[in-house]
Motif scaffolding. Structure first.
Motif, short mmCIF file in Angstrom:
data_model
loop_
_atom_site.label_atom_id
_atom_site.label_comp_id
_atom_site.label_asym_id
_atom_site.label_seq_id
_atom_site.Cartn_x
_atom_site.Cartn_y
_atom_site.Cartn_z
N MET A 88 -6.49 -12.00 6.53
CA MET A 88 -5.12 -12.48 6.43
C MET A 88 -4.48 -12.04 5.10
O MET A 88 -3.29 -11.67 5.07
CB MET A 88 -5.09 -14.02 6.54
CG MET A 88 -5.38 -14.52 7.94
SD MET A 88 -5.48 -16.30 8.04
CE MET A 88 -3.80 -16.78 7.87
N LEU A 89 -5.26 -12.08 4.02
CA LEU A 89 -4.73 -11.63 2.73
C LEU A 89 -4.40 -10.14 2.78
O LEU A 89 -3.37 -9.71 2.23
CB LEU A 89 -5.73 -11.91 1.61
CG LEU A 89 -5.84 -13.37 1.16
CD1 LEU A 89 -6.97 -13.53 0.15
CD2 LEU A 89 -4.52 -13.84 0.56
N LYS A 90 -5.25 -9.33 3.41
CA LYS A 90 -4.98 -7.89 3.53
C LYS A 90 -3.70 -7.66 4.33
O LYS A 90 -2.86 -6.84 3.94
CB LYS A 90 -6.14 -7.18 4.21
CG LYS A 90 -7.35 -7.00 3.31
CD LYS A 90 -8.46 -6.30 4.08
CE LYS A 90 -9.71 -6.22 3.22
NZ LYS A 90 -10.83 -5.59 3.94
N GLU A 91 -3.54 -8.40 5.43
CA GLU A 91 -2.33 -8.25 6.24
C GLU A 91 -1.09 -8.66 5.44
O GLU A 91 -0.05 -8.00 5.51
CB GLU A 91 -2.42 -9.11 7.51
CG GLU A 91 -3.34 -8.56 8.58
CD GLU A 91 -3.42 -9.47 9.79
OE1 GLU A 91 -2.46 -10.24 10.04
OE2 GLU A 91 -4.45 -9.39 10.49
N TYR A 92 -1.21 -9.74 4.68
CA TYR A 92 -0.10 -10.20 3.88
C TYR A 92 0.29 -9.14 2.84
O TYR A 92 1.48 -8.87 2.64
CB TYR A 92 -0.47 -11.53 3.20
CG TYR A 92 0.58 -12.00 2.23
CD1 TYR A 92 1.78 -12.56 2.69
CD2 TYR A 92 0.40 -11.89 0.86
CE1 TYR A 92 2.75 -12.98 1.81
CE2 TYR A 92 1.34 -12.33 -0.03
CZ TYR A 92 2.52 -12.87 0.45
OH TYR A 92 3.47 -13.29 -0.43
N GLU A 93 -0.73 -8.56 2.17
CA GLU A 93 -0.45 -7.54 1.18
C GLU A 93 0.23 -6.33 1.81
O GLU A 93 1.15 -5.74 1.22
CB GLU A 93 -1.75 -7.11 0.45
CG GLU A 93 -2.34 -8.17 -0.45
CD GLU A 93 -1.43 -8.49 -1.64
OE1 GLU A 93 -0.75 -7.58 -2.16
OE2 GLU A 93 -1.39 -9.67 -2.02
N GLN A 94 -0.24 -5.95 3.00
CA GLN A 94 0.36 -4.80 3.69
C GLN A 94 1.82 -5.09 4.05
O GLN A 94 2.70 -4.23 3.89
CB GLN A 94 -0.43 -4.45 4.95
CG GLN A 94 -1.76 -3.79 4.65
CD GLN A 94 -2.56 -3.54 5.93
OE1 GLN A 94 -2.16 -3.94 7.01
NE2 GLN A 94 -3.69 -2.88 5.76
N LYS A 95 2.11 -6.28 4.53
CA LYS A 95 3.48 -6.64 4.90
C LYS A 95 4.36 -6.73 3.64
O LYS A 95 5.51 -6.36 3.66
CB LYS A 95 3.50 -7.97 5.65
CG LYS A 95 3.00 -7.86 7.06
CD LYS A 95 3.09 -9.19 7.78
CE LYS A 95 2.56 -9.09 9.19
NZ LYS A 95 2.61 -10.36 9.90
N LYS A 96 3.77 -7.22 2.58
CA LYS A 96 4.49 -7.36 1.34
C LYS A 96 4.89 -6.00 0.78
O LYS A 96 6.03 -5.82 0.28
CB LYS A 96 3.62 -8.11 0.32
CG LYS A 96 4.29 -8.46 -0.98
CD LYS A 96 3.32 -9.23 -1.85
CE LYS A 96 3.86 -9.41 -3.23
NZ LYS A 96 2.92 -10.07 -4.13
N GLU A 97 3.99 -5.03 0.89
CA GLU A 97 4.28 -3.69 0.41
C GLU A 97 5.23 -2.96 1.34
O GLU A 97 6.02 -2.12 0.90
CB GLU A 97 2.98 -2.87 0.28
CG GLU A 97 2.11 -3.33 -0.88
CD GLU A 97 0.80 -2.57 -0.93
OE1 GLU A 97 0.57 -1.63 -0.15
OE2 GLU A 97 -0.05 -2.97 -1.76
N GLY A 98 5.15 -3.27 2.61
CA GLY A 98 5.95 -2.56 3.59
C GLY A 98 7.29 -3.13 3.76
O GLY A 98 8.34 -2.91 3.24
#
Length: 98
Positions: A88-98
């Motif tokens: 979930m943290l990885k997905e959050y980071e990806q969405k945050k960057e994107g």
């Protein structure tokens, strides 16, 4: 010839006396019987204790097995939750960057 009635009386009188002596236990027999009864009672008590110990041992083993099983289950659940958290943290980071 002696009368038949007297002969039978004499024999019948001896048999009951002998029977009474045979049926009445001696003092030594009474003591031994009491000791036997005590030992039989003691053996019965020991058997009950042994059964109780066996019963409690089985119960203890079952509970310990359940504890180990639950501990393993909870460790696995904790690992699954940690993995899910990381994803979930990885997905959050990806969405945050994107």
């Amino acid at each position: 010839m002696p009368p038949k009635g007297k002969g039978k009386k004499g024999k019948s009188e001896k048999k009951p006396k002998e029977a009474e002596e045979i049926l009445r236990p001696s003092e030594k027999e009474l003591i031994l019987q009491k000791e036997l009864d005590d030992k039989v009672r003691e053996l019965a008590e020991i058997k009950l204790r042994a059964e109780y110990v066996t019963y409690m041992s089985k119960k203890t083993n079952i509970r310990q097995t359940k504890i180990v099983t639950l501990t393993d289950y909870h460790k696995q659940e904790i690992e699954d939750i940690k993995t899910e958290k990381e994803n979930m943290l990885k997905e959050y980071e990806q969405k945050k960057e994107g």
